[in-house]
Design an enzyme around this catalytic site. Structure first.
Site, PDB file in Angstrom:
ATOM      1  N   ARG A  80       0.826  -1.216   0.000  1.00  0.00           N
ATOM      2  CA  ARG A  80       0.000   0.000   0.000  1.00  0.00           C
ATOM      3  C   ARG A  80       0.863   1.271   0.000  1.00  0.00           C
ATOM      4  O   ARG A  80       0.587   2.194  -0.764  1.00  0.00           O
ATOM      5  CB  ARG A  80      -0.955  -0.007   1.195  1.00  0.00           C
ATOM      6  CG  ARG A  80      -2.103  -0.992   1.054  1.00  0.00           C
ATOM      7  CD  ARG A  80      -2.968  -1.002   2.297  1.00  0.00           C
ATOM      8  NE  ARG A  80      -2.188  -1.381   3.481  1.00  0.00           N
ATOM      9  CZ  ARG A  80      -2.610  -1.238   4.730  1.00  0.00           C
ATOM     10  NH1 ARG A  80      -3.796  -0.703   4.969  1.00  0.00           N
ATOM     11  NH2 ARG A  80      -1.858  -1.632   5.733  1.00  0.00           N
ATOM     12  N   ASN A 127      -6.419  -2.343   2.041  1.00  0.00           N
ATOM     13  CA  ASN A 127      -6.345  -3.798   2.184  1.00  0.00           C
ATOM     14  C   ASN A 127      -7.752  -4.358   2.281  1.00  0.00           C
ATOM     15  O   ASN A 127      -8.654  -3.722   2.849  1.00  0.00           O
ATOM     16  CB  ASN A 127      -5.615  -4.188   3.476  1.00  0.00           C
ATOM     17  CG  ASN A 127      -4.119  -4.304   3.281  1.00  0.00           C
ATOM     18  OD1 ASN A 127      -3.633  -4.345   2.153  1.00  0.00           O
ATOM     19  ND2 ASN A 127      -3.383  -4.362   4.384  1.00  0.00           N
TER      20      ASN A 127
END
Length: 763
Positions: free
Chosen positions: A21, A39
């Site tokens: 990320r 996520n």
């Protein structure tokens, strides 16, 4: 500017816990894109908005520059109308179906290690330093998605400095879930064997170093459980550890402070050096150099040494402080699982360790050290645990399936596996299911997998042996269950690992024991595979009686007796010329065994190659009683000459009633060599060569060009490497397990694969 577009990406694979990320955030920001990333329990979701040119560049760099430990298995994209995102953000995680990959625990990265040894750094000597590139993952995660509240770090709120790192996109600790420092993170404590704390923090570390230098046995709480550590150059310390742990002969692993220190004591190939220094940081089996200074009791009568480098900051600090190799063996008694909780460790290890070095970061699941051996140019995983589990075994099944299958493995070297769609997740090594504690660990690993992936199996697959605890577990779950023959599972595993679905081939499965389809004990099996998914027994080692059944596993002398009785029958007891072969037994034992063999009482027939190895180890006086499984076979491997000749004993093929390898002439010729005092190294080489030659002979007889080798016998480096070389010279293509253990640690994977092709379910 071009017309703005929006891309929605769903990314599955190894994309959580690896800085994925933060990578997406930095890339999107650098390219001036708006949108978000988060996520999910299935992977990573991304929406990016910009011009067509910007989005093309984003896609190109996404795959080319992704974090080193990440892996993209699936990337779905959808083009949508723009929403006018003004900036790019990391959104909170979302729940859903749990299919995201959980990253294994990774060894300390160079950047973190530099900080640990930098006196000016705020993490100087901090044993729990980590970042997005390294540190604990699988051992601390309780659930998906991988966020701090779902880990055992939830009890350690970050201090302002750590919080700032966590939220800074330019920092390598951006969204590093285990992030901590001495102010806010876990702490060390030094305990007596009664569990009394006598030092904390840095003082605890220094007390532990002094204890090791003084020859004490230290129990260390590490990443996935406890190690028992002792000075590998202190004979008294190693002897005490063996006596207290009830492990008289089995080799201990050794942790070295540096690769240069390893090279001073062992021969290290480029691949072995790469394995030692990899993020997985397994134990690597290396060849000892002559006159290295470790005490013989570390690895008795063994030319090899199981070596690892420090893989956590705590290990680095200990090894730097002691500055010598340390025995680092699992924190358990023989046949018990490793300890993970400090309170439990005081109870279970208090009779072994003199002192304890513990910490207050809880361990969710026990994960032992992995073991790897370089063979035939590959790093073959012999024990799959830390660094590798629970990543799925890469494979491609013909056809899709929605089945949810649980494979519960074998009795020894147990692992379990789950299949969700086409992903097969193989657990960490659990061990031999020989004690209530080991069985408890087995059920806990299954429950842990089910919690992690919210996985409820549709059916359970087990070994065919009805008495294995794993098989009994399968039959009592109230679900459809299926037994898969042991050696078939070995071959199914390699077929799947190498995706060998389109060719006829010969599978060679050689190991100690496996319950056969005919009720006998198999172990020297030749299985024919015909596409698309038909596997059948084509040939085997000629059977012989195994006096005492399972007792023979620990007593190679019993295998030898069964071989000799199969040759000479009752004359074995009556002919004075055969009396020397009975010397391993007392007169009373001979009487009992004679009756058992002549009446067929507790003398099951076996075609086991492992038991043939045992019988030869006994006849050559190398091993009469074994303190661990495979000890006799290992001794035969260890005495091999450096450059063996290709000479072999006769091992003809017989067709009565099925295709068999007839070991009678081999044993008679071997006994003749022993009478002539032929060196045991030459005897061992001729024995090994006869087995290698037999593989090609049977492959030619059956008429195949591809051969698969699996089973515990192929942990033998000479047997595998020489076998591959000679078979290649004869024009055969040879495959063997690399990422899935060749021993029983791969059985659960093979059970899953077999179940994907079978509709036969037991009631």
């Amino acid at each position: 500017m071009g017309q703005r577009m929006r891309l929605k990406l769903t990314i599955r694979g190894l994309v959580q816990g690896v800085g994925f990320r933060p990578f997406i955030y930095r890339l999107a920001t650098e390219l001036g894109l708006g949108g978000w990333v988060n996520n999910s329990a299935a992977g990573v979701f991304v929406e990016v908005e910009g011009t067509e040119l910007q989005l093309k560049e984003f896609r190109r760099r996404l795959e080319g520059e992704k974090p080193g430990r990440s892996r993209i298995d699936e990337l779905e994209t959808l083009t949508l109308d723009p929403l006018g995102y003004a900036d790019f953000t990391i959104r909170p995680s979302v729940t859903g179906e749990k299919t995201a990959l959980v990253l294994p625990d990774l060894a300390t990265c160079p950047d973190c290690l530099a900080e640990v040894f930098d006196p000016q750094n705020r993490r100087f000597h901090y044993p729990f330093t980590n970042c997005t590139h390294c540190g604990p993952r699988y051992t601390i995660i309780r659930g998906l998605p991988y966020d701090r509240p779902q880990t055992t770090m939830v009890g350690f709120p970050m201090c302002p400095d750590c919080e700032a790192e966590y939220h800074d996109p330019s920092d390598r600790r951006f969204h590093a879930q285990p992030n901590a420092c001495p102010r806010c993170g876990p702490q060390l404590a030094f305990w007596t064997r009664q569990g009394e704390a006598t030092a904390q923090g840095e003082a605890a570390l220094q007390q532990a170093i002094i204890a090791l230098q003084e020859g004490q046995i230290l129990a260390v709480k590490g990443l996935g459980g406890f190690h028992l550590m002792a000075d590998a150059q202190n004979a008294q310390a190693v002897a005490q550890l063996r006596q207290r742990k009830r492990r008289p002969d089995k080799p201990f692993a050794v942790m070295y402070p540096s690769l240069s220190a390893v090279k001073a004591h062992c021969w290290v190939s480029p691949l072995e050096a790469e394995l030692l220094q990899s993020p997985e940081a397994p134990i690597v089996l290396l060849r000892k150099r002559p006159q290295q200074p470790l005490v013989e009791a570390v690895a008795p009568l063994n030319p090899n040494l199981g070596v690892m480098l420090p893989y956590t900051p705590l290990h680095h600090l200990l090894l730097q402080g002691v500055n010598r190799p340390l025995v680092a063996t699992s924190g358990n008694l023989a046949n018990e699982p490793i300890c993970t909780d400090e309170g439990e460790a005081v109870q279970r290890l208090g009779g072994i360790a003199d002192v304890f070095l513990v910490h207050n970061r809880p361990i969710v699941r026990a994960v032992d050290d992995s073991v790897v051996r370089e063979m035939a140019g590959q790093g073959v995983i012999l024990r799959r645990a830390r660094g590798y589990a629970p990543l799925p075994i890469p494979t491609r099944f013909p056809g899709a399936s929605e089945a949810k299958i649980l494979g519960v493995g074998a009795h020894l070297k147990n692992t379990v596996a789950v299949c969700v769609r086409d992903q097969v997740f193989l657990s960490q090594h659990i061990g031999d299911l020989e004690t209530p504690q080991a069985y408890g660990a087995f059920t806990e690993v299954i429950e842990s997998f089910q919690r992690l992936y919210e996985f409820t199996p549709d059916r359970v697959i087990c070994d065919l042996h009805p008495d294995y605890l794993s098989s009994q577990y399968a039959r009592h779950q109230g679900l459809p269950w299926q037994g898969i023959q042991h050696h078939f599972a070995h071959i199914w595993a390699v077929l799947a690992e190498h995706n060998l679905w389109d060719q006829r081939l010969l599978g060679v499965a050689w190991d100690g024991t496996g319950y056969g389809l005919d009720g006998t004990i198999w172990g020297g099996e030749f299985l024919g595979f015909t596409p698309p998914h038909h596997l059948t027994r084509m040939a085997h080692l000629r059977s012989f009686p195994l006096p005492g059944g399972d007792r023979a596993i620990r007593e190679p002398r019993r295998s030898a007796l069964g071989l000799l009785y199969a040759i000479w029958g009752a004359d074995l007891w009556q002919n004075p010329a055969y009396l020397p072969y009975l010397e391993p037994f007392s007169p009373s034992e001979r009487s009992i065994l004679a009756t058992s063999l002549e009446k067929g009482l507790n003398c099951p027939l076996t075609s086991s190659m492992g038991r043939l190895f045992d019988g030869v180890a006994s006849l050559t006086q190398l091993c009469q009683k074994a303190s661990f499984e495979g000890q006799g076979a290992m001794q035969l491997e260890f005495i091999l000459p450096e450059h063996p000749s290709p000479a072999a004993y006769p091992l003809p093929l017989s067709h009565a009633p099925t295709l068999q390898l007839d070991w009678h002439p081999l044993i008679l010729a071997l006994l003749q060599d022993l009478k002539l005092n032929i060196p045991l190294s030459e005897v061992s080489a001729k024995f090994h060569n006869s087995l290698i030659d037999s593989i090609g002979a049977i492959a030619q007889q059956i008429g195949v060009q591809s051969i698969v080798l699996s089973g515990g016998c192929f942990q033998n480096k000479y047997l595998l490497e020489t076998g591959v070389t000679r078979l290649n010279e004869q024009g055969f293509q040879v495959y063997f397990p690399v990422v899935c253990p060749p021993n029983d640690g791969g059985i659960a994977f093979g059970q899953i694969v077999a179940a994907r092709f079978s509709s036969i379910i037991n009631d």
